[in-house]
Design an enzyme around this catalytic site. Sequence first.
Site, PDB file in Angstrom:
ATOM      1  N   CYS A  44       0.850  -1.183   0.000  1.00 31.07           N
ATOM      2  CA  CYS A  44       0.000   0.000   0.000  1.00 31.07           C
ATOM      3  C   CYS A  44       0.892   1.241   0.000  1.00 31.07           C
ATOM      4  O   CYS A  44       1.764   1.382   0.863  1.00 31.07           O
ATOM      5  CB  CYS A  44      -0.910  -0.010   1.226  1.00 31.07           C
ATOM      6  SG  CYS A  44      -1.912   1.484   1.402  1.00 31.07           S
ATOM      7  N   CYS A  91      -4.825   0.752   6.749  1.00 33.83           N
ATOM      8  CA  CYS A  91      -5.102   2.190   6.777  1.00 33.83           C
ATOM      9  C   CYS A  91      -6.436   2.582   6.152  1.00 33.83           C
ATOM     10  O   CYS A  91      -6.806   3.750   6.177  1.00 33.83           O
ATOM     11  CB  CYS A  91      -3.976   2.974   6.121  1.00 33.83           C
ATOM     12  SG  CYS A  91      -3.865   2.783   4.321  1.00 33.83           S
ATOM     13  N   CYS A 111      -7.961  -5.873  -9.624  1.00 29.43           N
ATOM     14  CA  CYS A 111      -7.620  -4.783 -10.542  1.00 29.43           C
ATOM     15  C   CYS A 111      -7.261  -3.580  -9.667  1.00 29.43           C
ATOM     16  O   CYS A 111      -8.140  -2.946  -9.081  1.00 29.43           O
ATOM     17  CB  CYS A 111      -8.827  -4.508 -11.432  1.00 29.43           C
ATOM     18  SG  CYS A 111      -8.512  -3.335 -12.737  1.00 29.43           S
TER      19      CYS A 111
END
Length: 135
Positions: A44, A91, A111
């Site tokens: 991330c 998060c 995706c």
Amino acid sequence: MKKSEEEWKKKLSEEEFDVLRMCGTEPPFSGELLYNKEKGIYSCKACGNELFNSSAKFDSGTGWPSFDSVLKGKVKLKDDYGRIEVVCLKCGSHLGHVFDDGPTATGKRYCINSAALGFSGDGSSKGGKKYNKSH
């Protein structure tokens, strides 16, 4: 992980903030990691949470990085008006969507916006699966 939107704006680029915090979508075929073939881990971009192994990546021909599986316990899935949104468990950032039309045994196609991802290579080159729906 709790941060104010102002803190996220300071940490992320304008495009990253739009995708990760405002649930935006980058234009297809524009992402930096779309064609990445290196072995390693995708994380991330907002918090560094490790999300996908490069061995799960494949070329879906859709214009966004696609994966057939996620690292266990790293994301949550949410209903998004008939689609399934993929959100970072650590998060709460928007990553992309998952579909049940993947070409591998999992049947999944995560995706994911390239702007939502960081990448850490393992030092070797060439990884991931090659697949294109047109073939």
